[in-house]
Scaffold this motif. Structure first.
Motif, PDB file in Angstrom:
ATOM      1  N   GLN A  38      -0.071  92.281  69.929  1.00 45.46           N
ATOM      2  CA  GLN A  38      -0.980  91.869  71.001  1.00 45.46           C
ATOM      3  C   GLN A  38      -1.479  90.448  70.768  1.00 45.46           C
ATOM      4  OE1 GLN A  38      -3.871  94.959  71.192  1.00 45.46           O
ATOM      5  NE2 GLN A  38      -2.815  96.014  72.853  1.00 45.46           N
ATOM      6  N   ALA A  39      -1.731  90.142  69.502  1.00 49.28           N
ATOM      7  CA  ALA A  39      -2.210  88.800  69.182  1.00 49.28           C
ATOM      8  C   ALA A  39      -1.144  87.757  69.502  1.00 49.28           C
ATOM      9  CB  ALA A  39      -2.595  88.711  67.717  1.00 49.28           C
ATOM     10  N   ARG A  40       0.105  88.174  69.535  1.00 47.49           N
ATOM     11  CA  ARG A  40       1.176  87.240  69.869  1.00 47.49           C
ATOM     12  C   ARG A  40       1.450  87.183  71.363  1.00 47.49           C
ATOM     13  NH1 ARG A  40       1.162  88.058  64.910  1.00 47.49           N
ATOM     14  NH2 ARG A  40       2.366  86.873  63.382  1.00 47.49           N
ATOM     15  N   GLY A  41       0.602  87.852  72.136  1.00 44.09           N
ATOM     16  CA  GLY A  41       0.717  87.739  73.586  1.00 44.09           C
ATOM     17  C   GLY A  41       1.757  88.642  74.204  1.00 44.09           C
ATOM     18  N   GLU A  56       2.951  92.522  75.706  1.00 43.41           N
ATOM     19  CA  GLU A  56       2.442  93.793  76.219  1.00 43.41           C
ATOM     20  C   GLU A  56       2.929  94.868  75.263  1.00 43.41           C
ATOM     21  OE1 GLU A  56       3.479  94.969  80.229  1.00 43.41           O
ATOM     22  OE2 GLU A  56       3.120  92.916  80.866  1.00 43.41           O
ATOM     23  N   VAL A  57       2.030  95.580  74.614  1.00 41.39           N
ATOM     24  CA  VAL A  57       2.443  96.473  73.538  1.00 41.39           C
ATOM     25  C   VAL A  57       2.306  97.932  73.952  1.00 41.39           C
ATOM     26  CG1 VAL A  57       2.211  96.961  71.096  1.00 41.39           C
ATOM     27  CG2 VAL A  57       1.598  94.743  71.971  1.00 41.39           C
ATOM     28  N   ARG A  63       6.971  89.184  78.706  1.00 40.22           N
ATOM     29  CA  ARG A  63       7.337  89.083  80.111  1.00 40.22           C
ATOM     30  C   ARG A  63       7.792  87.671  80.421  1.00 40.22           C
ATOM     31  NH1 ARG A  63       8.184  94.112  81.747  1.00 40.22           N
ATOM     32  NH2 ARG A  63       6.401  95.454  81.384  1.00 40.22           N
ATOM     33  N   ALA A  64       8.963  87.579  81.009  1.00 50.23           N
ATOM     34  CA  ALA A  64       9.449  86.261  81.389  1.00 50.23           C
ATOM     35  C   ALA A  64       8.650  85.789  82.595  1.00 50.23           C
ATOM     36  CB  ALA A  64      10.920  86.353  81.744  1.00 50.23           C
ATOM     37  N   PRO A  65       8.275  84.500  82.634  1.00 50.78           N
ATOM     38  CA  PRO A  65       7.526  84.019  83.792  1.00 50.78           C
ATOM     39  C   PRO A  65       8.397  84.052  85.049  1.00 50.78           C
ATOM     40  CG  PRO A  65       8.123  82.201  82.351  1.00 50.78           C
ATOM     41  CD  PRO A  65       8.496  83.452  81.636  1.00 50.78           C
ATOM     42  N   ARG A  66       7.802  84.385  86.146  1.00 52.62           N
ATOM     43  CA  ARG A  66       8.462  84.400  87.450  1.00 52.62           C
ATOM     44  C   ARG A  66       9.734  85.231  87.459  1.00 52.62           C
ATOM     45  NH1 ARG A  66       9.944  79.581  87.523  1.00 52.62           N
ATOM     46  NH2 ARG A  66       8.658  78.981  85.763  1.00 52.62           N
ATOM     47  N   ALA A  67       9.809  86.273  86.629  1.00 53.34           N
ATOM     48  CA  ALA A  67      10.959  87.177  86.673  1.00 53.34           C
ATOM     49  C   ALA A  67      10.475  88.523  87.198  1.00 53.34           C
ATOM     50  CB  ALA A  67      11.558  87.346  85.287  1.00 53.34           C
ATOM     51  N   ARG A 122      11.095  91.604  86.534  1.00 53.64           N
ATOM     52  CA  ARG A 122      11.236  92.790  85.677  1.00 53.64           C
ATOM     53  C   ARG A 122      12.506  93.567  85.963  1.00 53.64           C
ATOM     54  NH1 ARG A 122       5.347  95.541  84.847  1.00 53.64           N
ATOM     55  NH2 ARG A 122       4.324  93.630  84.261  1.00 53.64           N
ATOM     56  N   ARG A 160       7.142  83.429  72.716  1.00 53.01           N
ATOM     57  CA  ARG A 160       6.074  83.566  73.697  1.00 53.01           C
ATOM     58  C   ARG A 160       5.678  82.221  74.262  1.00 53.01           C
ATOM     59  NH1 ARG A 160       3.174  83.573  77.033  1.00 53.01           N
ATOM     60  NH2 ARG A 160       1.430  84.891  77.635  1.00 53.01           N
ATOM     61  N   ASN A 161       5.827  81.173  73.463  1.00 50.38           N
ATOM     62  CA  ASN A 161       5.367  79.875  73.924  1.00 50.38           C
ATOM     63  C   ASN A 161       6.443  79.067  74.622  1.00 50.38           C
ATOM     64  OD1 ASN A 161       2.758  80.206  72.953  1.00 50.38           O
ATOM     65  ND2 ASN A 161       3.443  79.747  70.883  1.00 50.38           N
ATOM     66  N   VAL A 206       9.206  78.296  77.706  1.00 52.45           N
ATOM     67  CA  VAL A 206       9.100  78.459  79.157  1.00 52.45           C
ATOM     68  C   VAL A 206      10.396  78.926  79.795  1.00 52.45           C
ATOM     69  CG1 VAL A 206       7.299  76.764  79.434  1.00 52.45           C
ATOM     70  CG2 VAL A 206       9.671  76.030  79.473  1.00 52.45           C
TER      71      VAL A 206
END
Lengths: 571, 588
Positions: B97-100, B102-103, B134-138, B140, B171-172, B174
């Motif tokens: 979770q600390a790494r951003g 969804e767990v 989660r990939a941005p603007r994807a 799922r 996570r960081n 893009v």
């Protein structure tokens, strides 16, 4: 039932100017910014143009001022009563972000109510999608009968008019549609100020598409002009929702500013706008310990948004004082975030179960996280014909028990003509997960029907869950906030429940795909040769050959009969 | 064709075939074996090449910097693992979770049919922890999986550390277009099976698991990571999955390409690549590599956590870090960069991996043998069975269904006995010994058959029985080789000679001995010794016997836990088929 939005329902503390006497042309713009629970930031733009005119009468409307001419012509030519179109890139994460102001499914979604004067609805729909495709630079021309449905209950008109005949409604989604700058530019051109002035200055594509979620929409509907509804006017609402990802690991503190988000600051309102405001949701910050906003504003506003009482800081861009001495507005927020997931009252999920390329099962999960209230939801599923649903396997179960839907509308598919349509009214018990499963068989397409990338899979659009959800305010029984006792016993009607539409994820399903490659052709050819060769060889091997005398001629046979009668051996 | 439609010539041809039957069989057998051995000879094989354009032409730059930090995380993980005495679920959830991410977690439990002595487990309970980036603007719809098993003891902590390090770094970034699922599974394959069944909501093996809360759409590819030391000398690629399924060759190509680019030694079957293909030792090296692959594939068991993905049409491989005594070492940052590169290329995929081969053998990581090249080796063996069928006398009086059907039914009943998993005993050794006992008891079958039969077996009788047995064997081996070439080929190597020479008129004692030597169980026993020899870990006879017993119990466990088909195939089909030949030998 209208979606509750800050713009329409905000109770301003200042007297509203000329509420009952709107001019025939009116343009309003606003931006709502909400720091999300997950640490991301949500910006929602809304631009509303109102115009008191009647496209439907015989006289041709030719003088346009604020209303875009391209859309006006569409309304009058195709006798559109209501039009809702959205383009979305990404999936709204309800579990992290809560409910959006305006929900939309990934890809493109279009739904239109036609006037009851339209005779050939399908033909008009076909033409309309092609025209819209040109206006928005999108592949809406791929909407045809195979992905269009007529929902019977899920999509009611949002404007005035009480139409119930759903034969004038068409609904279609294109889950594969990719949204990018080319769709944003024509959308911006519909605005009276374009992107030259006002809030639209912030809409720079290089930043908007560097986000976690991007959704733009156009809604056209007829609304009442005054409270008696003597005259109607057309409302064009352009909305743009975007969520920026501000993740920096290991830091609880977030910092955000207009410039950081949009690489622009604001200097003026759109001169044509009668109202131009920025709202910042500061509800989670009663004492200012969670975040701080600068520059501070004395204007506060309260509104009911999605069943929750929210407080907003308001910045009025029409007032010069807002821009301060530097003549530009650059809002700055610092706040803390938490990593926990939310428990939104209504939440949906969908996935494909099973393995192999013959059959499968679609599971749709609907979560009711309300601790003690059950509520009904309308589920709409539109599945392409190439997934052949076995409707007899349809099960609806909550908490391990069968949950019989009180209303089912099912329209079976026709191969290559129309999709499956399944609509259900299901009661969700409190604090439960309701699972809808249905099995399907994957059809083998004709070889020209495969897309150029058949191994990518085929998309099935999002299912739509619409519901009236009991509001959070009504849940608040221990009443921590100060309010008179006489006001708090019965839940007030409009506050007791609110309308929510939730879209599930689209599905990507693999169909049995031939190997469209050179070896495939070689295999086909070899198999043909082998089949032909094997057939004749097998024939030869299994047939038993016998030497057979050719049958004697007629003369010989007669001669033999005679010889037989004479008692002489035959020839 | 004319040759066959003329009855006289036809008869002549058949008599020629019958007369030359023995030499044809011998020549075909030799040719089949020679062809197979030739497959490992480098000039006869193809170089691997990337077929998928989406992965081939794009450039990616690897920048993963945080190898040291990943190792520190790994040490922290190991400390928490020791403290909890198992999977540190809470710590993992918090760290992810600390790494951003969804767990989510998944609990599962499974009771084995009998205790697994290799891994010392009987009642298995565990928890899988996975985080979704989660990939941005994807929307799922697509996902990639990176998994690391949480094994007891000091193993694999570095893999979990690197997984968390990569999660933080990814996570960081893009550029992700597909969701990435980071999975730490407990109890290796059992946990993986539970997770995959939960993800796809199937239940093929009767396991208990709690349903998954979060998903990322259809999984496109998966890698499983095993890493037990801070520095490694080489990375080993494991491809063989359940029932001998292999991932698309492009996945192996991708791994090889990045090893070349980043400069990490890479191996397959634990064997480095050699350049001296023209020398005898070079050739024998590649034969060894290929034979190891054949043996592993024939075993039909998943040789890493990736093996279970293949059933769901997800291309997957296991990457194992190996630390031997070589000078050249690579650190964790390098492995991280390698994985980053691979994931970025997989992220570029527009379609599932489908361009390259699914059926192949690899004599080295840079060369492969495709199905078109290795099938003739099997084909030559199958030809022997066809000549046997063809040379069977064409006009046979029907000897009565009963005399043929009875041995057929009885052999299969014996097979069913062996295959039934509900043994009355629960000790591993007892199970294995019961299986062997039933197997051996089957050898007494001919006498039982004859007691059941009314009269004496006729000359015609055994001929018809043999025809049936040979046809049976041909169909069985043909189908097996199509699905799992290695298994089909090994079985053909031993069973085809049996089919060729068995009649009631050969010397009984000697033939019986040969038949037993070539029976499926003895094949397995020899394979065990041969496999150990190939791995350069020869064993004594006693150890070999113990290994043999454990292999049988593993086979039964694989079947009941993961649905491996090799054990039922041998017990229900191959062994009864062999019993038919045994029956012919003792025909009276």
């Amino acid at each position: 039932m209208a979606i509750t939005m800050p713009l329409s329902s905000i109770i301003h503390k200042q007297p509203q100017k000329q509420r009952d006497k709107w001019p025939s042309n009116d343009f309003q713009e606003e931006l709502v910014i909400r720091p999300l629970h997950s640490g991301d930031i949500y910006a929602s733009f809304q631009f509303r143009t109102l115009w008191e005119t009647d496209f439907m009468r015989g006289n041709k409307v030719s003088h346009y001022r604020l209303f875009p001419k391209s859309l006006g012509q569409v309304i009058s030519k195709f006798s559109v009563r209501e039009l809702h179109i959205s383009f979305t890139q990404g999936y709204w994460r309800t579990m992290q972000w809560g409910q959006p102001f305006l929900p939309s499914p990934p890809g493109a979604e279009l739904w239109v109510w036609f006037q009851d004067s339209v005779t050939d609805v399908d033909g008009t729909w076909k033409e309309l999608t092609n025209v819209l495709s040109g206006i928005f630079c999108a592949s809406l021309n791929f909407i045809d009968s195979t992905n269009t449905v007529q929902p019977s209950a899920s999509f009611k008109p949002l404007g005035i008019g009480n139409v119930t005949d759903h034969s004038f409604l068409r609904y279609a989604t294109l889950p594969r549609e990719i949204v990018c700058t080319e769709n944003l530019t024509p959308w911006k051109k519909l605005l009276p100020c374009g992107s030259k002035a006002g809030l639209a200055v912030l809409l720079k594509s290089e930043k908007l598409f560097h986000s976690s979620f991007h959704s733009q929409a156009v809604h056209i509907r007829p609304v009442c002009q005054d409270w008696q509804c003597k005259t109607t006017s057309w409302e064009l609402r352009q909305t743009l929702n975007v969520v920026f990802d501000l993740h920096t690991p290991g830091q609880g503190k977030r910092e955000w500013s207009l410039f950081k988000m949009f690489s622009r600051t604001l200097t003026e309102a759109c001169p044509l706008a009668s109202s131009s405001k920025i709202y910042i949701d500061i509800t989670d910050n009663p004492q200012g310990e969670q975040f701080e906003v600068s520059p501070a504003t004395p204007l506060l506003s309260q509104a009911m948004v999605l069943g929750d009482r929210r407080t907003f800081s308001v910045y009025d861009l029409t007032q010069q004082i807002t821009f301060g001495t530097v003549r530009s507005l650059n809002l700055l927020i610092r706040w803390k975030s938490s990593e926990d997931m939310l428990r939104p009252l209504l939440h949906g999920e969908r996935y494909v179960a099973g393995y192999g390329l013959q059959t499968g099962e679609i599971h749709t999960l609907m979560y009711n996280n309300h601790p003690y209230r059950s509520f009904p939801v309308l589920l709409l599923d539109s599945v392409p014909w190439y997934l052949r649903l076995y409707i007899h396997t349809l099960t609806v179960a909550s908490k391990g028990k069968d949950n019989k839907p009180s209303y089912i509308h099912y329209q079976p598919s026709k191969d290559r003509v129309r999709p499956h349509l399944l609509e259900m009214l299901v009661q969700l018990p409190p604090n439960s997960v309701t699972e809808v499963t249905v099995q399907f068989e994957r059809a083998l397409l004709k070889w020209t029907e495969y897309t150029p990338d058949p191994n990518h899979g085929f998309y099935v659009g999002s299912s739509v869950i619409s519901s009236l959800v009991p509001s959070i305010v009504a849940m608040d029984t221990n009443s921590t906030r100060e309010q008179p006792l006489f006001s708090s016993f019965f839940p007030c009607k409009e506050e007791s429940s609110y309308f929510v539409r939730v879209y599930t994820e689209p599905l990507l399903v693999n169909l049995p795909t031939p190997d469209f490659s050179m070896p495939y052709n070689v295999i086909c050819l070899t198999c043909t040769v082998v089949a032909v060769g094997y057939g004749s060889l097998y024939n030869l091997l299994t047939r038993s050959f016998q030497i057979d005398e050719p049958s004697p001629g007629l003369a010989k046979r007669i001669a033999n009969i005679i010889r037989k009668m004479r008692g002489v051996p035959p020839l | 064709m004319g040759l066959l439609s003329d009855p006289n010539r036809r008869r002549a041809l058949i008599s020629l075939l019958t007369r030359l039957n023995a030499p044809i069989c011998v020549v075909c057998y030799m040719a089949g074996v020679a062809w197979f051995m030739g497959l490992a000879f480098e000039p006869f094989t193809l170089r691997t090449y990337m077929s998928e354009n989406a992965m081939g032409s794009t450039m990616v730059e690897e920048r993963f910097p945080a190898g040291e930090r990943a190792l520190a995380t790994g040490r922290e993980f190991s400390a928490h693992k020791k403290k909890v005495g198992g999977m540190p679920v809470d710590w993992l959830v918090k760290t992810m979770q600390a790494r951003g991410l969804e767990v989510f977690t998944q609990r599962f439990s499974r009771t084995l049919p009998f205790p697994d002595e290799n891994k010392e487990r009987y009642l298995v309970k565990g928890t899988n922890v996975y985080g979704i980036l989660r990939a941005p603007r994807a929307p799922r719809t697509e996902a990639l999986v990176l998994s690391a098993p949480c094994t007891p003891g000091d193993n694999n902590n570095q893999a979990v550390g690197l997984l968390l390090g990569l999660a933080q770094y990814f996570r960081n970034q893009v550029y992700w277009a597909k969701d990435i699922i980071f999975l730490v599974n407990e109890h290796d394959l059992i946990g993986m099976q539970a997770w995959l069944e939960g993800y796809h909501h199937t239940n093929t093996t009767g396991m208990d698991w709690s349903p998954l809360q979060g998903r990322g759409g259809s999984i496109q590819a998966a890698l499983s990571l095993e890493l037990s030391s801070d520095v490694i000398t080489s990375l080993d690629l494991v491809l063989e999955g359940l029932n001998g399924q292999l991932p698309n060759l492009d996945l192996a190509n991708l791994f090889y390409a990045f090893c070349q680019k980043i400069g990490v030694l890479c191996t397959i079957q634990g064997k480095l690549q050699r350049n001296d293909w023209d020398s005898v030792s070079g050739y024998s090296h590649s034969v060894q590599t290929m034979m190891l692959m054949v043996m592993k594939q024939a075993s039909g068991r998943p040789w890493g956590d990736h093996g279970l993905f293949l059933r769901y049409h997800i291309e997957a491989a296991t990457i194992k870090g190996i630390n031997s005594f070589r000078q050249y070492k690579s650190d964790t940052t390098t492995i991280g960069r390698l994985l980053e590169g691979m994931y970025r290329k997989l992220n570029n995929l527009l379609e599932r991996l489908h361009q390259s081969y699914f059926f192949y053998l690899m004599p080295s990581l840079s060369h492969f043998v495709s199905i078109g090249y290795y099938m003739p080796a099997f084909g030559l063996l199958a030809v022997i069975l066809l000549t046997l069928i063809k040379s069977a006398p064409s006009q046979m009086s029907s000897p009565g269904v009963l005399s043929v059907l009875t041995p057929l039914v009885i052999s299969h009943l014996t097979g069913v006995e062996v295959a039934v998993e509900h043994f009355p005993v629960s000790e591993t050794e007892a199970v294995v010994l019961t299986a062997i006992a039933i197997y051996t008891a089957g050898l007494a079958l001919p006498h039982n058959t004859h007691r059941l039969l009314s009269g004496e077996g006729t000359e015609q009788g055994w001929k018809v029985l043999k025809l049936v047995a040979v046809l049976y064997l041909a169909v069985l081996l043909g189908c097996t080789a199509l699905i799992n070439f290695s298994l089909g080929f090994i079985l053909a190597l031993t069973l085809v000679p049996v089919a060729a020479f068995v009649t009631p008129h050969v010397p009984k004692i000697l033939s019986a001995f040969i038949l037993v030597i070539l029976s499926p169980a003895c094949t397995l026993l020899f394979s065990v010794f041969f496999f150990q020899e190939l791995q350069e870990m020869p064993v004594s006879f006693i150890d070999g016997w113990m290994l043999f017993l454990s292999v049988i119990s593993q086979g039964i466990l694989d079947h009941s836990l993961y649905g491996s088909l090799v054990y039922p195939l041998i017990a229900l089909l191959v062994y009864p088929c062999w019993l038919l030949f045994w029956n012919i030998l003792f025909w009276k």
